[in-house]
Design a protein around this motif. Structure first.
Motif, PDB file in Angstrom:
ATOM      1  N   ALA A  66       0.671  -1.042  -0.195  1.00 48.22           N
ATOM      2  CA  ALA A  66       0.100   0.453  -0.401  1.00 48.22           C
ATOM      3  C   ALA A  66       1.515   1.142   0.059  1.00 48.22           C
ATOM      4  N   GLY A  67       1.914   1.663   0.642  1.00 50.79           N
ATOM      5  CA  GLY A  67       2.696   2.035   0.801  1.00 50.79           C
ATOM      6  C   GLY A  67       3.710   2.882  -0.639  1.00 50.79           C
ATOM      7  N   TRP A  68       3.637   1.938  -1.679  1.00 50.34           N
ATOM      8  CA  TRP A  68       3.881   1.383  -3.124  1.00 50.34           C
ATOM      9  C   TRP A  68       2.895   2.283  -3.846  1.00 50.34           C
ATOM     10  N   TYR A  69       1.790   1.899  -3.164  1.00 46.43           N
ATOM     11  CA  TYR A  69       0.593   2.090  -4.198  1.00 46.43           C
ATOM     12  C   TYR A  69       0.078   4.374  -4.186  1.00 46.43           C
ATOM     13  N   ARG A  70       0.495   4.367  -2.649  1.00 48.84           N
ATOM     14  CA  ARG A  70       0.214   5.433  -2.250  1.00 48.84           C
ATOM     15  C   ARG A  70       1.169   6.466  -3.087  1.00 48.84           C
ATOM     16  N   ASP A  71       2.848   6.324  -2.781  1.00 49.01           N
ATOM     17  CA  ASP A  71       3.751   7.031  -4.246  1.00 49.01           C
ATOM     18  C   ASP A  71       2.947   6.915  -5.047  1.00 49.01           C
ATOM     19  N   ASN A  72       2.450   5.696  -6.184  1.00 50.73           N
ATOM     20  CA  ASN A  72       2.448   6.097  -7.315  1.00 50.73           C
ATOM     21  C   ASN A  72       1.433   6.575  -7.330  1.00 50.73           C
ATOM     22  N   TRP A  73       0.251   6.282  -6.773  1.00 51.90           N
ATOM     23  CA  TRP A  73      -0.900   7.829  -7.300  1.00 51.90           C
ATOM     24  C   TRP A  73      -0.836   8.858  -6.575  1.00 51.90           C
ATOM     25  N   ARG A  75       2.386  10.009  -7.422  1.00 56.03           N
ATOM     26  CA  ARG A  75       2.881  11.201  -8.255  1.00 56.03           C
ATOM     27  C   ARG A  75       1.373  11.243 -10.102  1.00 56.03           C
ATOM     28  N   ALA A  76       0.599  10.480 -10.210  1.00 56.43           N
ATOM     29  CA  ALA A  76       0.131   9.116 -11.372  1.00 56.43           C
ATOM     30  C   ALA A  76      -1.703  10.739 -10.995  1.00 56.43           C
ATOM     31  N   TYR A  77      -1.986  11.189 -10.379  1.00 55.37           N
ATOM     32  CA  TYR A  77      -3.222  11.955  -9.725  1.00 55.37           C
ATOM     33  C   TYR A  77      -3.091  12.850  -8.641  1.00 55.37           C
ATOM     34  N   GLY A  78      -2.739  12.491  -6.726  1.00 53.10           N
ATOM     35  CA  GLY A  78      -2.818  12.954  -6.828  1.00 53.10           C
ATOM     36  C   GLY A  78      -2.241  14.732  -6.381  1.00 53.10           C
ATOM     37  N   ARG A  79      -1.518  14.894  -6.924  1.00 48.43           N
ATOM     38  CA  ARG A  79      -0.694  16.234  -6.993  1.00 48.43           C
ATOM     39  C   ARG A  79      -1.377  17.100  -8.424  1.00 48.43           C
ATOM     40  N   ARG A  80      -2.929  16.507  -8.698  1.00 52.45           N
ATOM     41  CA  ARG A  80      -3.097  17.063  -9.979  1.00 52.45           C
ATOM     42  C   ARG A  80      -4.990  17.418  -9.288  1.00 52.45           C
ATOM     43  N   ARG A  81      -5.205  16.739  -7.511  1.00 54.23           N
ATOM     44  CA  ARG A  81      -6.312  16.882  -7.475  1.00 54.23           C
ATOM     45  C   ARG A  81      -7.372  18.075  -7.465  1.00 54.23           C
ATOM     46  N   ASP A  82      -6.473  19.369  -6.859  1.00 56.39           N
ATOM     47  CA  ASP A  82      -7.375  20.391  -7.632  1.00 56.39           C
ATOM     48  C   ASP A  82      -8.309  20.412  -8.967  1.00 56.39           C
ATOM     49  N   GLU A  83      -6.897  20.494  -9.430  1.00 60.37           N
ATOM     50  CA  GLU A  83      -7.101  20.638 -11.121  1.00 60.37           C
ATOM     51  C   GLU A  83      -8.770  19.555 -11.392  1.00 60.37           C
ATOM     52  N   ILE A  84      -8.501  18.322 -11.168  1.00 61.33           N
ATOM     53  CA  ILE A  84      -9.340  17.293 -11.215  1.00 61.33           C
ATOM     54  C   ILE A  84     -10.752  17.409 -10.794  1.00 61.33           C
ATOM     55  N   LEU A  85     -10.749  17.882  -9.847  1.00 58.47           N
ATOM     56  CA  LEU A  85     -12.016  18.350  -9.067  1.00 58.47           C
ATOM     57  C   LEU A  85     -12.657  19.837  -9.038  1.00 58.47           C
ATOM     58  N   ALA A  86     -11.467  19.975 -10.281  1.00 53.68           N
ATOM     59  CA  ALA A  86     -12.289  21.116 -10.763  1.00 53.68           C
ATOM     60  C   ALA A  86     -12.869  21.538 -12.390  1.00 53.68           C
ATOM     61  N   GLN A  87     -12.211  20.220 -12.340  1.00 57.41           N
ATOM     62  CA  GLN A  87     -13.481  20.076 -13.635  1.00 57.41           C
ATOM     63  C   GLN A  87     -14.726  19.938 -13.786  1.00 57.41           C
ATOM     64  N   PRO A  88     -15.520  20.822 -14.974  1.00 53.11           N
ATOM     65  CA  PRO A  88     -16.713  20.514 -15.412  1.00 53.11           C
ATOM     66  C   PRO A  88     -17.035  19.290 -15.048  1.00 53.11           C
ATOM     67  N   PRO A  89     -18.842  18.649 -14.634  1.00 52.80           N
ATOM     68  CA  PRO A  89     -19.457  17.430 -14.889  1.00 52.80           C
ATOM     69  C   PRO A  89     -19.534  17.400 -16.382  1.00 52.80           C
ATOM     70  N   GLY A  90     -18.580  15.707 -16.782  1.00 54.36           N
ATOM     71  CA  GLY A  90     -19.221  15.023 -17.566  1.00 54.36           C
ATOM     72  C   GLY A  90     -17.838  15.749 -18.744  1.00 54.36           C
ATOM     73  N   ALA A  91     -17.207  15.962 -18.404  1.00 59.55           N
ATOM     74  CA  ALA A  91     -15.386  16.011 -18.615  1.00 59.55           C
ATOM     75  C   ALA A  91     -15.252  14.735 -19.144  1.00 59.55           C
ATOM     76  N   PRO A  92     -14.380  14.490 -19.908  1.00 62.87           N
ATOM     77  CA  PRO A  92     -13.579  13.692 -20.353  1.00 62.87           C
ATOM     78  C   PRO A  92     -13.044  12.731 -19.107  1.00 62.87           C
ATOM     79  N   GLY A  93     -12.296  11.961 -18.718  1.00 64.60           N
ATOM     80  CA  GLY A  93     -11.512  11.100 -18.010  1.00 64.60           C
ATOM     81  C   GLY A  93     -11.480  10.919 -16.685  1.00 64.60           C
ATOM     82  N   LEU A  94     -11.268  10.910 -16.061  1.00 61.21           N
ATOM     83  CA  LEU A  94     -12.009  10.914 -14.888  1.00 61.21           C
ATOM     84  C   LEU A  94     -12.335  11.932 -13.845  1.00 61.21           C
ATOM     85  N   SER A  95     -14.026  11.817 -13.210  1.00 63.85           N
ATOM     86  CA  SER A  95     -14.753  12.386 -12.838  1.00 63.85           C
ATOM     87  C   SER A  95     -14.385  12.838 -11.802  1.00 63.85           C
ATOM     88  N   ARG A  96     -15.192  13.948 -11.163  1.00 59.55           N
ATOM     89  CA  ARG A  96     -15.180  14.180  -9.809  1.00 59.55           C
ATOM     90  C   ARG A  96     -15.363  12.647  -8.756  1.00 59.55           C
TER      91      ARG A  96
END
Length: 222
Positions: A66-73, A75-96
């Motif tokens: 789980a420690g390895w998993y969180r490190d990869n999370w 790098r891949a997504y966690g640092r983009r949290r604010d950006e992803i959560l600010a996307q409008p509904p229906g935007a392509p990719g990972l939803s809120r």
């Protein structure tokens, strides 16, 4: 738990989303054996069945992975949290909601009562992009069997990057490669619903790429 006999096959196929909020209640061994027995009915090239299934319940093993998993999370997504959560509904990719569920899984991965690693022999040094074709059908069998028993699953490979350490930790043969991590448990939140996907008419091509057809639903409505 639910009675698998109560769930029609097509309903299961249309209502098995990733369930990332999982309760910590243990999964009975007899149910787990049923899931794995369904998994090994899946297809493999030449019926080679070159797979193995590593079931993990050891808290120390889960904590390390789980420690390895969180490190990869992160790098891949966690640092983009604010950006992803600010996307409008229906935007392509990972939803809120999808992001929040995946974030929860990353933060609570080791709390899932049981993990299953599908392992493929002879894949450690493979360069063939079709290598996984001989295991992922069986993986989907596992997920559908879990759905029939009212258990949630998700399929992730976000622990990757530590394969040699993982091979040693799990005692895998030198030629073996883990193909995914599947946490399994009773859903603690959410519901069984049809996953959001692009319309099938947009992604199906007839005889050659780009040749599409309008779907006739009249027979289904009759």
């Amino acid at each position: 738990m639910t009675d698998p006999a109560d769930l029609p096959l097509l309903e299961a196929l249309h209502s098995t989303p990733a369930r990332r909020y999982l309760a910590t209640d243990p999964v009975p061994d007899e149910i787990l054996w049923e899931l794995l027995d369904a998994a090994v009915r899946g297809p493999s090239g030449g019926n080679s069945q070159g797979w193995g299934w590593v079931v993990v319940t050891d808290p120390d093993v889960k904590k390390r992975i789980a420690g390895w998993y969180r490190d990869n999370w992160d790098r891949a997504y966690g640092r983009r949290r604010d950006e992803i959560l600010a996307q409008p509904p229906g935007a392509p990719g990972l939803s809120r909601n999808g992001f929040l569920g995946a974030e929860h899984l990353a933060e609570h991965l080791e709390d899932a009562p049981v993990w299953v690693f599908p392992v493929l022999r002879g894949a450690a040094a493979a360069t063939d992009p079709m290598t996984g074709a001989s295991v992922y059908g069986a993986v989907q069998n596992l997920c559908l069997a879990a759905r029939a028993h009212g258990l949630g699953t998700s399929l992730t490979t976000l622990y990757r990057g530590h394969e040699d350490e993982l091979r040693e930790l799990l005692g895998l043969p030198d030629d073996a490669l883990t193909m995914a991590l599947i946490p399994i448990g009773r859903p603690a939140r959410g519901r069984w619903a049809q996953p959001r996907r692009r319309p099938v008419e947009e992604v199906v091509h007839w005889d050659r790429w780009g040749a599409t057809r309008t779907r006739d639903t009249g027979a289904a409505d009759a």
